[in-house]
Scaffold this motif. Structure first.
Motif, PDB file in Angstrom:
ATOM      1  N   UNK A  70     -26.097   6.922  52.182  1.00  0.00           N
ATOM      2  CA  UNK A  70     -24.754   7.479  52.289  1.00  0.00           C
ATOM      3  C   UNK A  70     -24.819   8.960  52.668  1.00  0.00           C
ATOM      4  N   UNK A  71     -25.806   9.674  52.142  1.00  0.00           N
ATOM      5  CA  UNK A  71     -25.969  11.079  52.490  1.00  0.00           C
ATOM      6  C   UNK A  71     -26.316  11.241  53.961  1.00  0.00           C
ATOM      7  N   UNK A  72     -27.211  10.381  54.465  1.00  0.00           N
ATOM      8  CA  UNK A  72     -27.608  10.443  55.871  1.00  0.00           C
ATOM      9  C   UNK A  72     -26.435  10.139  56.790  1.00  0.00           C
ATOM     10  N   UNK A  73     -25.644   9.147  56.404  1.00  0.00           N
ATOM     11  CA  UNK A  73     -24.464   8.817  57.203  1.00  0.00           C
ATOM     12  C   UNK A  73     -23.546  10.031  57.293  1.00  0.00           C
ATOM     13  N   UNK A  74     -23.284  10.641  56.173  1.00  0.00           N
ATOM     14  CA  UNK A  74     -22.396  11.804  56.152  1.00  0.00           C
ATOM     15  C   UNK A  74     -22.934  12.929  57.025  1.00  0.00           C
ATOM     16  N   UNK A  75     -24.239  13.209  56.927  1.00  0.00           N
ATOM     17  CA  UNK A  75     -24.835  14.301  57.710  1.00  0.00           C
ATOM     18  C   UNK A  75     -24.786  13.991  59.205  1.00  0.00           C
ATOM     19  N   UNK A  76     -25.119  12.758  59.587  1.00  0.00           N
ATOM     20  CA  UNK A  76     -25.117  12.418  61.011  1.00  0.00           C
ATOM     21  C   UNK A  76     -23.708  12.391  61.590  1.00  0.00           C
ATOM     22  N   UNK A  77     -22.772  11.854  60.824  1.00  0.00           N
ATOM     23  CA  UNK A  77     -21.381  11.827  61.295  1.00  0.00           C
ATOM     24  C   UNK A  77     -20.865  13.246  61.491  1.00  0.00           C
ATOM     25  N   UNK A  78     -21.183  14.144  60.561  1.00  0.00           N
ATOM     26  CA  UNK A  78     -20.757  15.540  60.696  1.00  0.00           C
ATOM     27  C   UNK A  78     -21.378  16.193  61.918  1.00  0.00           C
ATOM     28  N   UNK A  79     -22.669  15.942  62.143  1.00  0.00           N
ATOM     29  CA  UNK A  79     -23.344  16.532  63.303  1.00  0.00           C
ATOM     30  C   UNK A  79     -22.747  16.029  64.610  1.00  0.00           C
ATOM     31  N   UNK A  80     -22.445  14.750  64.659  1.00  0.00           N
ATOM     32  CA  UNK A  80     -21.880  14.177  65.877  1.00  0.00           C
ATOM     33  C   UNK A  80     -20.439  14.617  66.097  1.00  0.00           C
ATOM     34  N   UNK A  81     -19.715  14.855  65.004  1.00  0.00           N
ATOM     35  CA  UNK A  81     -18.313  15.261  65.110  1.00  0.00           C
ATOM     36  C   UNK A  81     -18.162  16.615  65.803  1.00  0.00           C
ATOM     37  N   UNK A  82     -19.209  17.422  65.779  1.00  0.00           N
ATOM     38  CA  UNK A  82     -19.168  18.742  66.410  1.00  0.00           C
ATOM     39  C   UNK A  82     -19.484  18.677  67.895  1.00  0.00           C
ATOM     40  N   UNK A  83     -19.758  17.481  68.407  1.00  0.00           N
ATOM     41  CA  UNK A  83     -20.123  17.324  69.825  1.00  0.00           C
ATOM     42  C   UNK A  83     -19.019  16.585  70.580  1.00  0.00           C
ATOM     43  N   UNK A  84     -19.002  16.771  71.895  1.00  0.00           N
ATOM     44  CA  UNK A  84     -18.064  16.058  72.755  1.00  0.00           C
ATOM     45  C   UNK A  84     -18.831  15.025  73.571  1.00  0.00           C
ATOM     46  N   UNK A  85     -18.584  13.755  73.285  1.00  0.00           N
ATOM     47  CA  UNK A  85     -19.257  12.672  73.982  1.00  0.00           C
ATOM     48  C   UNK A  85     -18.403  11.420  73.892  1.00  0.00           C
ATOM     49  N   UNK A  86     -18.713  10.439  74.719  1.00  0.00           N
ATOM     50  CA  UNK A  86     -17.932   9.197  74.740  1.00  0.00           C
ATOM     51  C   UNK A  86     -18.650   8.040  74.070  1.00  0.00           C
ATOM     52  N   UNK A  87     -19.986   7.981  74.220  1.00  0.00           N
ATOM     53  CA  UNK A  87     -20.747   6.823  73.757  1.00  0.00           C
ATOM     54  C   UNK A  87     -22.058   7.294  73.159  1.00  0.00           C
ATOM     55  N   UNK A  88     -22.668   6.410  72.392  1.00  0.00           N
ATOM     56  CA  UNK A  88     -23.976   6.683  71.795  1.00  0.00           C
ATOM     57  C   UNK A  88     -24.987   5.715  72.387  1.00  0.00           C
ATOM     58  N   UNK A  89     -26.163   6.227  72.761  1.00  0.00           N
ATOM     59  CA  UNK A  89     -27.260   5.369  73.193  1.00  0.00           C
ATOM     60  C   UNK A  89     -28.461   5.650  72.296  1.00  0.00           C
ATOM     61  N   UNK A  90     -29.140   4.610  71.848  1.00  0.00           N
ATOM     62  CA  UNK A  90     -30.234   4.739  70.882  1.00  0.00           C
ATOM     63  C   UNK A  90     -31.557   4.266  71.474  1.00  0.00           C
ATOM     64  N   UNK A  91     -32.626   4.944  71.128  1.00  0.00           N
ATOM     65  CA  UNK A  91     -33.967   4.498  71.507  1.00  0.00           C
ATOM     66  C   UNK A  91     -34.392   3.326  70.646  1.00  0.00           C
ATOM     67  N   UNK A  92     -34.050   3.410  69.379  1.00  0.00           N
ATOM     68  CA  UNK A  92     -34.546   2.468  68.381  1.00  0.00           C
ATOM     69  C   UNK A  92     -33.484   1.415  68.048  1.00  0.00           C
ATOM     70  N   UNK A  93     -33.833   0.117  68.098  1.00  0.00           N
ATOM     71  CA  UNK A  93     -32.868  -0.926  67.702  1.00  0.00           C
ATOM     72  C   UNK A  93     -32.366  -0.785  66.276  1.00  0.00           C
ATOM     73  N   UNK A  94     -33.188  -0.204  65.380  1.00  0.00           N
ATOM     74  CA  UNK A  94     -32.748  -0.005  64.000  1.00  0.00           C
ATOM     75  C   UNK A  94     -31.576   0.979  63.957  1.00  0.00           C
ATOM     76  N   UNK A  95     -31.682   2.058  64.739  1.00  0.00           N
ATOM     77  CA  UNK A  95     -30.579   3.017  64.833  1.00  0.00           C
ATOM     78  C   UNK A  95     -29.368   2.348  65.472  1.00  0.00           C
ATOM     79  N   UNK A  96     -29.609   1.624  66.536  1.00  0.00           N
ATOM     80  CA  UNK A  96     -28.538   0.908  67.238  1.00  0.00           C
ATOM     81  C   UNK A  96     -27.773   0.006  66.283  1.00  0.00           C
TER      82      UNK A  96
END
Length: 704
Positions: free
Chosen positions: A498-524
């Motif tokens: 839950x902590x990681x989700x919060x940190x990543x969501x906050x980091x992404x919220x500060x960026x302007x983008x349309x889609x996410x692409x992942x190297x790792x299927x686990x992240x995907x």
């Protein structure tokens, strides 16, 4: 045929049975029905006492029921992975249902139609059609049960025998056999006793049995005597079976359908959250009171078929895990406590417990067990609850605890400083865009292994080169990227997740983008299926890199001719989190074919792919196993795959890590290479540039 003639084309249902015997039968049938109904009531009353399930299991009930009917009545999951079992189960199920429907029709004629109208519809053409269909489907039923007996006692298939195999398993299959065969014996005796009516030839199996009895010297008098004994034996066995349904193995005929109806179509790909107000000492499976009603339905739906056991790579590797036994252990414990037995720990490392910690540590979270299960048992949900218990009580393996501490303190499992996360970009001859500073179409989540692991840094560089070559609008988070948390959650560290989700969501919220692409299927997987459950604002389209590269190839943005690497023969390993978890099988294959290589499929491919062993925290654990899953998979590529495979292609950094290790420990270093799809594409681009004398060399300045 006139009406009078048609009326003669029938049979007497209670032939040789006196009115007293008929009344006795109805009395016994009423008792059996009451015992059955009470058992069903008691079973579902127990479910009602179970805990609330985190997911809505009854939404769109009509749609769920239609889906379940398709799955159950088509037998599609029984045919999967085991065609013999599929045919066997289809014959048994459809034969049994036909006989049940036929018996119901007969009861309606005798107990309703005749009383209301004073006549019978069980005559003439209807009777002839009825008799033919019943004989045909009854034959399939007997053949199916015969196949089951042969597999259980003739072949003695290993998965059908285990610590939970007992009397009820034998009683179930033999009861079906005697009911099926006994019906034909009765029919044959009746045909002999009624002097072989011409129209009874439509009952072709029963007529054949009658001819055998006649040839053996059976006369009408003997037939009438034997029929009475046979009829009562058959009736009593059938009524006993009906009464026993809610109390023994036949229960699965009810619970299996209910389990498919209430299944979560995203089970495993997303896991239930821990309620915010749950005290630490109550997280996970602490006692039998923590089983939700759906968890108990899972346990009761298990038929002991062992398909999950056969599919489990941990079991195949000699680890201490049998998915079927875990589910049945939980069921046996629940029933023991319900009967007044003592409560013990559900899961623990040593000592007395229902499930040993080693079994949970052995799970790779590959979902092969769930994919193989014909009744949609959600093994991984149960396993995760037990892992949460182990985590809260500090009983996880030390390497796992170290990895969790590294992730907590540094945002990655390697324990390296976050400032080193983008160091892989240093060897590129171009600047990787920073998504924190500019608007991009794709936010590229690079991931832990491509950022820190020397082998997988080459994968990250290759993918960056592909994006540059195709002119993709992309950027990365640099040191603001944190661990995705997918495997953190699957080893039971819900709080850290839950902590990681919060940190990543906050980091992404500060960026302007349309889609996410992942190297790792686990992240995907976790970004696509779990982050939206944790944070409503996280609603971005999520792609695995092979899906994006497939589009680039299709749009001819890489300029590949499809013959650049034509001299190579490769095989492809489907990552669990991309394939079984999310159903993506074709995009990676299309990209591989676009490079010009010859793609040879391993026997176990797509949804039957054999896990590398890295999932579910497997990368962080030590196991005592007969052979590593990665070694077995490489052996399969070399020995069981036609075409002379030279290279083993992966689409997951964890897979690359596990198979590079398997090459060394399995002594396959000289026999086969492990290469990521992105690296294969870069090789094809280099080959194109070399052949045409145009384009920049995409080889990194300093490859690992």
């Amino acid at each position: 045929m006139d009406f009078a003639a048609q009326a003669d084309v029938t049979r007497e249902t209670f032939w040789t049975i006196s009115p007293v015997g008929e009344a006795l039968f109805y009395g016994l049938a009423a008792i059996a029905s009451l015992v059955f109904l009470y058992g069903v009531y008691e079973r579902f009353a127990r479910y009602a006492k179970g805990g609330e399930d985190p997911f809505d299991r009854l939404s769109d009930l009509p749609g769920r029921t239609v889906r379940a009917a398709k799955v159950v009545f088509s037998n599609e999951k029984q045919f999967k992975r085991d065609r013999f079992a599929g045919v066997m189960h289809a014959f048994i199920m459809w034969g049994f249902l036909t006989l049940l429907i036929g018996t119901t029709i007969l009861a309606i004629d005798i107990d309703v139609w005749r009383r209301v109208t004073g006549s019978s519809f069980f005559v003439g053409d209807f009777y002839l059609s009825y008799s033919f269909v019943m004989d045909l489907m009854g034959l399939l039923f007997v053949v199916g049960v015969g196949m089951a007996l042969w597999r259980r006692y003739g072949v003695r298939h290993p998965r059908l025998w285990g610590k939970h195999t007992g009397f009820e398993d034998a009683a179930f299959v033999w009861t079906l056999f005697f009911l099926g065969v006994g019906g034909y014996v009765l029919e044959g005796i009746r045909i002999v006793g009624t002097d072989f009516p011409d129209f009874e030839t439509v009952s072709f199996v029963g007529y054949f049995v009658a001819l055998v009895f006649d040839a053996a010297g059976m006369g009408q008098g003997l037939a009438q005597t034997l029929y009475w004994f046979g009829w009562w034996s058959h009736a009593l066995l059938a009524l006993a079976f009906v009464a026993a349904v809610p109390y023994a193995k036949p229960l699965h005929m009810l619970t299996s359908f209910a389990n498919v109806v209430t299944a979560d179509e995203k089970a495993g790909t997303r896991l239930p959250k821990v309620p915010a107000d749950t005290p630490p000492d109550e997280i996970g499976y602490v006692s039998e009171d923590d089983f939700s009603w759906k968890a108990m339905l899972d346990m009761d739906a298990c038929t002991k078929c062992g398909r999950c056991t056969d599919a489990c790579p941990a079991k195949a590797s000699g680890r201490n895990l049998d998915p079927r036994d875990v589910i049945l252990d939980l069921k046996a414990y629940r029933e023991s406590v319900d009967a007044g037995g003592d409560s013990i720990d559900i899961v623990a490392d040593g000592g007395t417990s229902v499930v040993d910690a080693e079994s949970m540590e052995s799970c790779m979270a590959c979902m092969a067990c769930m994919d193989a299960c014909p009744v949609d048992i959600e093994h991984l949900t149960h396993f995760t609850e037990m892992n949460r218990r182990l985590t809260e009580t500090g009983q996880q393996q030390e390497p796992v605890q170290e990895a969790m501490m590294n992730i907590f303190q540094n945002g990655n499992a390697f324990g390296d400083p976050q400032r080193k996360r983008p160091d892989w970009t240093d060897d590129l001859d171009f600047e990787v865009p920073d998504a924190r500073d500019e608007s991009v179409e794709f936010l590229w989540y690079v991931g832990d292994y491509p950022s820190y692991d020397e082998r997988n840094r080459a994968v990250a560089r290759s993918l960056a080169q592909i994006f540059e070559e195709a002119g993709v609008s992309y950027g990365i988070l640099y040191e603001d990227e944190g661990h995705d948390g997918n495997d953190v959650r699957r080893v039971g560290e819900e709080g850290l997740y839950e902590m990681l989700v919060e940190d990543n969501v906050d980091a992404m919220a500060d960026c302007e983008f349309d889609k996410i692409v992942c190297t790792d299927p686990h992240s995907y997987n976790t970004f696509k299926n779990e982050y939206p459950e944790m944070d409503d604002s996280f609603d971005y389209p999520v792609y695995h890199y092979t899906q994006l590269v497939e589009r680039l190839v299709g749009d001819d943005r890489l300029g590949l001719a499809g013959d650049e690497l034509a001299a190579q023969t490769v095989t492809y390993h489907d990552p669990c989190h991309l394939g079984r978890y999310n159903g993506e099988y074709e995009a990676p294959r299309e990209v591989i074919r676009a490079t010009g290589v010859e793609l040879a499929e391993m026997p176990r491919n797509r949804d039957q792919s054999f896990c590398c062993g890295g999932g579910g925290g497997g990368l962080w654990m030590d196991h005592d196993e007969e052979s590593k899953p990665s070694e077995e998979r490489l052996r399969e590529a070399l020995d069981d795959t036609t075409g002379g495979v030279e290279r083993f292609v992966v689409a997951c950094p964890m897979c690359a890590t596990m198979y590079e290790d398997g090459r060394k420990t399995g002594d396959y270093e000289e026999a086969i290479d492990v290469v990521d799809i992105s690296e294969l594409v870069v090789e094809a681009l280099d080959a194109k540039a070399a052949a045409t004398g145009t384009g920049a060399d995409t080889t990194p300045a300093s490859a690992d």
